[in-house]
Design a protein around this motif. Structure first.
Motif, short mmCIF file in Angstrom:
data_model
loop_
_atom_site.label_atom_id
_atom_site.label_comp_id
_atom_site.label_asym_id
_atom_site.label_seq_id
_atom_site.Cartn_x
_atom_site.Cartn_y
_atom_site.Cartn_z
N ILE A 161 0.86 -1.19 0.11
CA ILE A 161 0.19 0.05 -0.07
C ILE A 161 1.08 1.24 -0.21
N ILE A 162 2.02 1.38 1.01
CA ILE A 162 2.47 2.65 0.98
C ILE A 162 3.82 2.48 0.17
N ASP A 163 4.56 3.61 -0.31
CA ASP A 163 5.88 3.68 -0.78
C ASP A 163 6.56 4.97 0.03
N ARG A 164 7.73 5.11 -0.33
CA ARG A 164 8.68 5.94 0.80
C ARG A 164 8.05 7.38 0.81
N ASN A 165 6.95 7.96 -0.32
CA ASN A 165 6.66 9.00 0.05
C ASN A 165 5.48 9.16 1.07
N HIS A 166 4.83 8.14 1.37
CA HIS A 166 3.92 8.13 2.47
C HIS A 166 4.72 8.57 3.70
N ILE A 167 5.93 8.02 3.93
CA ILE A 167 6.61 8.25 4.99
C ILE A 167 7.05 9.64 5.16
N LEU A 168 7.39 10.42 4.10
CA LEU A 168 8.31 11.52 3.88
C LEU A 168 7.53 12.60 3.58
N VAL A 169 6.49 12.77 2.69
CA VAL A 169 5.98 14.03 1.96
C VAL A 169 4.72 14.50 2.82
N GLY A 170 5.01 15.64 2.97
CA GLY A 170 4.01 16.62 3.82
C GLY A 170 4.56 16.44 5.20
N GLY A 171 5.64 16.20 5.65
CA GLY A 171 5.85 15.74 7.14
C GLY A 171 6.36 14.30 7.30
N ILE A 172 7.02 14.16 8.28
CA ILE A 172 7.41 12.56 8.51
C ILE A 172 6.37 12.03 9.29
N LYS A 173 5.90 10.69 8.82
CA LYS A 173 4.78 10.18 9.32
C LYS A 173 5.42 8.65 9.90
N PRO A 174 5.75 8.80 11.34
CA PRO A 174 6.36 7.84 12.04
C PRO A 174 5.70 6.31 12.04
N HIS A 175 4.35 6.43 12.05
CA HIS A 175 3.82 5.08 11.76
C HIS A 175 3.79 4.32 10.62
N TYR A 176 4.37 4.98 9.56
CA TYR A 176 4.79 4.13 8.36
C TYR A 176 6.06 3.81 8.09
N TYR A 177 6.80 4.10 9.34
CA TYR A 177 8.33 3.89 9.22
C TYR A 177 8.56 2.54 9.71
N CYS A 178 9.08 1.86 8.81
CA CYS A 178 9.34 0.16 9.25
C CYS A 178 10.64 -0.16 8.76
N LEU A 179 11.11 -1.48 8.87
CA LEU A 179 12.20 -1.93 8.39
C LEU A 179 12.05 -3.44 7.78
N PRO A 180 12.35 -3.58 6.62
CA PRO A 180 12.95 -2.79 5.60
C PRO A 180 11.99 -1.69 5.29
N VAL A 181 12.57 -0.49 5.11
CA VAL A 181 11.71 0.71 4.78
C VAL A 181 10.86 0.68 3.51
N ALA A 182 9.91 1.15 3.34
CA ALA A 182 9.32 1.15 1.90
C ALA A 182 10.07 2.10 0.99
N LYS A 183 9.97 1.50 -0.09
CA LYS A 183 10.91 2.04 -1.34
C LYS A 183 9.93 2.71 -2.20
N ARG A 184 10.52 3.11 -3.46
CA ARG A 184 9.67 3.76 -4.45
C ARG A 184 8.37 3.28 -5.08
N ALA A 185 7.48 4.05 -5.34
CA ALA A 185 6.34 3.47 -5.95
C ALA A 185 6.19 2.30 -7.07
N ARG A 186 7.37 2.22 -7.74
CA ARG A 186 7.51 1.20 -9.03
C ARG A 186 7.77 -0.20 -7.95
N HIS A 187 8.54 -0.08 -6.80
CA HIS A 187 8.74 -1.33 -6.25
C HIS A 187 7.58 -1.70 -5.47
#
Length: 347
Positions: free
Chosen positions: A203-229
């Motif tokens: 569902i999420i990509d790295r934009n969900h974590i970082l765009v418009g402010g940091i979203k800590p509840h989307y931060y995970c490891l392995p971290v979400a990558k680009r939308a194409r991934h």
């Protein structure tokens, strides 16, 4: 017109239940919908011996709600001092279903993980001999490697060489996050290599974590990558390829620990995973593939029969879930997919 979807009861092939008060709070969220789960062993201290696994399994069973039908599938945490004889006995008794490899420092509570693979070759060879799968956290931990490249580098420098050294070892690359992971697993012999995919990485990509402010509840490891991934993961999940199956990696942390100056990695999704998955598969026109991904492919890889019970979802008005679950240690925020969920678990 009401739409319904009935599946074999799903299983979760990668789950964090924690311990103590957190275990008691989150276990009902999984046992409500899932028949079995591979339980991660990265407690403090970790589950490294058969005796540890027995004790942890007993604590899980004691925390189950009355009447719940749920089987925890136990794992051992691979360390450089793991005893092959203890592992063999645990597997042959049916106590454990897999062994977990954490590269040291890769994620939460992974400090006891493996640094020198030569020191665990005897264990891996024993596992290949008795056909016990290895579940792998697929990231390198070299600080010189960019965090968004660590999965791809792990495949090239650790996973592929390891599989060549022990070709009969069955391996699950857990929570893959890249097209590199999809491509590598897709090219491997069926039955020798599998991969879990999480709800949130579909569902999420790295934009969900970082765009418009940091979203800590989307931060995970392995971290979400680009939308194409992310799109490659969705394509793999809906493909019907039996190498890919559900492992939520639902990993609860209290809000104070998520929202601190060094917030913990982990997404808690146990409560609403089936609603989220039905939405993803429905949007992709692949609802007929959801049962394979969530209920059939995982048991087939592990040599287990599918659950006989069923789970029915219905499509209608948006279903709401509590934003948090409460624990004795504090609130845990539930994964928010960022769009309405029209599929609800009916029974």
């Amino acid at each position: 017109m009401t739409r319904t979807l009935t599946l074999r009861r799903p299983d979760d092939w990668h789950l964090h239940l924690r311990d103590g008060a957190m275990l008691r709070a989150v276990l009902p969220e999984t046992s409500r919908h899932f028949g079995r789960a591979i339980v991660m062993p990265n407690l403090v201290p970790p589950v490294v011996t058969a005796a540890d696994a027995v004790a942890y399994r007993d604590r899980i069973l004691a925390a189950l709600p009355e009447g719940a039908e749920f089987t925890p599938l136990m794992t051992l945490y691979l360390t450089e001092t793991t005893d092959p004889a203890d592992l063999r006995a645990a597997a042959q008794s049916g106590l454990i279903t897999a062994v977990k490899l954490y590269p040291a420092g890769a994620t939460t509570n992974s400090a006891s993980g493996v640094r020198d693979f030569d020191k665990v070759m005897a264990v891996l060879e024993t596992m290949a001999e008795i056909d016990l799968p290895l579940c792998v956290h697929g990231e390198v931990t070299d600080p010189a490697i960019d965090i968004f490249d660590r999965e791809a580098v792990f495949i090239d420098t650790v996973l592929d060489p390891l599989r060549r050294r022990v070709p009969d070892l069955r391996v699950v690359m857990e929570h893959i996050t890249t097209s590199d992971g999809v491509d590598y697993v897709s090219a491997q012999p069926d039955g020798k290599m599998g991969a879990t995919i999480t709800t949130h990485h579909l569902i999420i990509d790295r934009n969900h974590i970082l765009v418009g402010g940091i979203k800590p509840h989307y931060y995970c490891l392995p971290v979400a990558k680009r939308a194409r991934h992310r799109d490659a993961l969705v394509a793999a999940a809906i493909s019907g390829d039996a190498r890919f199956f559900l492992g939520t990696d639902s990993a609860p942390h209290t809000d104070p620990n998520k929202l601190s100056v060094c917030g913990c990695a982990g997404v808690f999704s146990a409560s609403n995973t089936m609603s989220c998955l039905a939405e993803v598969f429905d949007r992709a026109g692949a609802l007929d593939k959801l049962e394979g991904f969530s209920s059939l492919n995982g048991p087939a890889f592990y040599g287990l029969a599918p659950n006989t019970a069923t789970l029915t979802l219905t499509h209608g008005d948006p279903v709401s879930y509590p934003a948090h679950i409460q624990t004795e240690d504090g609130p845990v925020t539930l994964f928010d997919p960022g769009f309405p969920l029209h599929w609800r678990v009916a029974s």
